[in-house]
Design a protein around this motif. Sequence first.
Motif, mmCIF file in Angstrom:
data_model
loop_
_atom_site.group_PDB
_atom_site.id
_atom_site.type_symbol
_atom_site.label_atom_id
_atom_site.label_comp_id
_atom_site.label_asym_id
_atom_site.label_seq_id
_atom_site.Cartn_x
_atom_site.Cartn_y
_atom_site.Cartn_z
ATOM 1 N N ALA A 69 33.029 41.824 31.065
ATOM 2 C CA ALA A 69 32.983 43.231 31.822
ATOM 3 C C ALA A 69 31.719 43.482 32.434
ATOM 4 C CB ALA A 69 33.686 44.196 30.892
ATOM 5 N N ARG A 122 42.078 38.551 33.423
ATOM 6 C CA ARG A 122 43.271 38.749 32.615
ATOM 7 C C ARG A 122 43.352 37.246 31.797
ATOM 8 N NH1 ARG A 122 44.164 43.417 35.852
ATOM 9 N NH2 ARG A 122 44.391 45.184 34.383
ATOM 10 N N ILE A 151 40.381 48.687 27.401
ATOM 11 C CA ILE A 151 41.151 47.912 28.451
ATOM 12 C C ILE A 151 40.250 47.350 29.458
ATOM 13 C CG2 ILE A 151 42.661 48.541 30.284
ATOM 14 C CD1 ILE A 151 43.981 50.527 28.464
ATOM 15 N N VAL A 152 39.095 48.045 29.525
ATOM 16 C CA VAL A 152 38.184 47.343 30.566
ATOM 17 C C VAL A 152 37.546 46.091 29.953
ATOM 18 C CG1 VAL A 152 35.960 47.754 31.684
ATOM 19 C CG2 VAL A 152 37.209 49.520 31.688
ATOM 20 N N ALA A 153 37.325 45.768 28.725
ATOM 21 C CA ALA A 153 36.589 44.624 28.436
ATOM 22 C C ALA A 153 37.460 43.588 28.324
ATOM 23 C CB ALA A 153 36.086 45.026 27.007
ATOM 24 N N PRO A 177 41.198 43.119 29.791
ATOM 25 C CA PRO A 177 42.266 43.650 30.449
ATOM 26 C C PRO A 177 43.489 42.951 30.165
ATOM 27 C CG PRO A 177 40.846 42.496 31.956
ATOM 28 C CD PRO A 177 40.370 42.536 30.423
ATOM 29 N N GLY A 178 44.863 43.493 30.057
ATOM 30 C CA GLY A 178 46.130 42.941 30.008
ATOM 31 C C GLY A 178 46.995 42.971 30.914
ATOM 32 N N ASP A 179 48.344 43.196 30.457
ATOM 33 C CA ASP A 179 49.450 43.297 31.420
ATOM 34 C C ASP A 179 49.448 44.860 32.080
ATOM 35 O OD1 ASP A 179 50.221 40.905 30.840
ATOM 36 O OD2 ASP A 179 51.858 41.489 29.395
ATOM 37 N N TYR A 180 48.528 45.863 31.504
ATOM 38 C CA TYR A 180 48.394 46.965 31.965
ATOM 39 C C TYR A 180 47.005 47.380 32.831
ATOM 40 C CZ TYR A 180 52.817 48.266 29.740
ATOM 41 O OH TYR A 180 54.318 48.018 29.158
ATOM 42 N N ALA A 181 47.161 48.208 33.783
ATOM 43 C CA ALA A 181 45.863 48.467 34.307
ATOM 44 C C ALA A 181 45.603 50.053 34.433
ATOM 45 C CB ALA A 181 46.066 48.125 35.763
ATOM 46 N N GLY A 222 39.717 48.891 35.755
ATOM 47 C CA GLY A 222 38.785 48.067 35.005
ATOM 48 C C GLY A 222 38.284 47.024 35.771
ATOM 49 N N LEU A 249 50.544 45.885 35.932
ATOM 50 C CA LEU A 249 49.929 45.511 36.800
ATOM 51 C C LEU A 249 50.228 45.433 38.372
ATOM 52 C CD1 LEU A 249 48.222 42.384 35.553
ATOM 53 C CD2 LEU A 249 47.018 44.545 36.794
#
Lengths: 650, 221
Positions: free
Chosen positions: A299, A515, B117-119, B121-125, B150, B172
Amino acid sequence: MKIGATPSFVTLAREPSTRNFSIRLSTDFSQIVSGWTGSTRLSQVFALTDPYSTPLASGFRGKWQLAFLGPLNPYGIVPYIPATACVWLGLGLMNIIVAQQNARGVKKLRAACKELGCAVEIWEVTDGIVRDMKFKPESAEVAVPDMAKLLEITSPPALRAALTEYCPMIAAAMARGRLLPKRIQVGLQRAHATFANDLLSSKVLSGDRAYNVLTQVLSFHSGLSRFVAQTLVGVPPISATESHYWAHSFLGMGTADIALWNICHFLQEKLGELRIPERLSALAETQNSIDYINEITAANLPDYLSEAKIKEPKEESVFQIPFFSSRDGYTSKSTTISAPISAITGCNSMRWSLLTVTHEYIHPIIQEILRDILPNLESEAELASCCRLLQGQTGIAIGDQTKAAVRAGPTVHAETRRLILMSMLMIRDLDHKAPSFDIMKITPSNVVALCEAYEYDVEETLVHLVDFNYIYQRKPEYYIPAIWTSWGTVPNVSSRVAEYVLRTVIAVASKNLRRGMHVALPIARDEIKQALRTLQQSQQGGRYVSKALAVVEDEAQWAGIVDNALACVPLMSLAANILFSEKLSGEIHSESKLGGSTEFGGYKLKYLEMDGSVIDNPLLFISNFTAHEEPSAAKSAWLLSMLAYGVTGA
Amino acid sequence: MIEKISKLSGYIVEVPGHAFNRNDFSAIKNIEFTDKLMPGWEVFSLSSQVPFRNEDILHAKPPYFYPIVVRRSGNRAMLVSTTRRAIDELINKELIRTFGYELIKLKINVDEMVRGIVALPGDYALSHVHAMLSFGSELRSASFYGDDLGEARFLRSNLGLMNFTSCGLKRLNADHEILKIGYDGYLSFYFRGIVSLKAVEGALKYLSASGYLPIRMMEDI
């Protein structure tokens, strides 16, 4: 002021058996063509109404004063021309035609042109016959550059021959170009100076250098000759020149070329002046550790390009000469850039959107980067250093598919080289269906083979990625329809649809690089499917959309796309983490002239209306006023006129 | 009872050692069960003499009725309504009467959640974040909106200056934001039918599975 939706055609031809010219106005194109004579010239024009009179139904019966003026914003003439006049908008450099029956109006018009700083030519017309043509005689003070130095070049003979063609061409461009906006005149001078000072600095050139120069001279000459044939015709004395683009042979396409010039100028100012290749090159000297760059998901990667220290350029960068071409379509070379001629009457439609020019504009930027990053294939030392770079690591982290331990190159510049070579290697492995080289035993000749085979693929992929990041702001909903609709007009895509799908997938998936590809690729697939289905339903997406959709929906073909996309992950990482600078990209999208409804992205403008409003950002304007609709000559003329005369600072 | 598109807001509450059931709510005098939206989601109607949405300005007479949407999960429940004041009334008065003590509003470490979440990230934003800034009184706070915050380097490179107090989440490749969450446990979402409730459940499960919620939530679905 409104532009009429139906075009008219104005023709100039010699009256049979006389030396007189006749000028006619008609909406029946096929009748014009069937009555064509050796002297016929033609241009498309659009009646301007509100406040002007309804245009003449046919011909110029009676006695008329016809004024051709330009280049200028049509709205600028409103205070000077009475509402009783008939006015048309054209796409030539002389882009306004005014017909009045009152001779006193002509005097006012001359004074207005002086005030507005534009050219004017007045014709006296009786019953369609041109009785007199009045124009300002050509000034003797024309700044044609000294060509003597160029004409001294004697070897090789082919270069000498090319220069014999080139010199009169550039002299003609400079001489006639006095009517062009000042910045375009300066642009031409700058482009010429590139040849005179840099490329042709020596009287005798030999070997490859001579032929490289020859190629560039021919390429520039070819672009310039089309620019001159399109732009610098139909200018006073109007009857003395004609364009060999026959549908524009009377007044030329100067307005369209100025519009294209302004788009390219904007790109040059906002994207070219970021000097991405120089910034990247400057990072070769930056000794900061970037061990973490392989961590694509990190990040905290810095904005490398914005932090690169570059020196002020000694010379202004070379400007690409823009022109329209039916043969070349959208293409670019280092000194020229072309758009399809169909865009002149269809740029309101996504199919012929002028935004596609951004892709071409980016090509030379990527070429320059690759020239700097890829090794000199004749230098053993450079090739050996590439081997060491590749041997320094045994894998690359690809999101969830992290392989073995990774060690990055010592600088961002070296890391860029490594990412490109890694991608080439992975593409080659895929092509050969097996690892082709043992990376720990990779030899200089292997590196040569990689570069020779895959440089073009890498260039094309990086152009897509940079276009997606900088121009389309990583918005798949804009990018996918834009590229597929424009590809619909390219003839040779049919057999390579999967290849074009792959390019789309790589760009769209790069958005979710951090991701991991297990998330990014399925999401890219969904987004592409959705966008292609919408295009298919609109029936405006062009002929390859259904085929592309079939490729994306077919599991076996999709599996192949996934493999190929994974091979390009290093390029995605390069584009997202190194070549893209969020900080630097901001200016490309700024626009201070918004404030209207959301229908046109906040612009207060309306199709076909000119009210003196101006825009800052041609790219944003194009993207908001180019739609999934059939080409419209009138809307396209409006778009081109706004882009030519309604851009601030232009 | 609930409009087709309504903004619902409220809190997640917990009663230690007690599994919530429908009767906990039905037993309250001025609450009435009205509907079941989907498994685990029930709607009650709260009647109030107090106009929480200034209905009296329009000369409406009491009682005023407010939908209370309840999602029960063990000893926790998400309570949301078309006005947060109705939920405050329910928690601070009515449920205290039922249980004899105050319910615990679950606090959520939004700052840690946003950074996480920033570090990774997954299926959500992140579609929205609000942050307190550490500059001084001249510039105290900032809000950001976008499709995937993110991924904005601007935000990532300035994380150190921000203390996040609320955020919004979206899938996403979806258009709509699913859920907004505040550090004090406040949450809100737009009810757009069953699909939106499923989306909220999905988001809470994701946050719970990622360790961003202090509890396991929705584990019974």
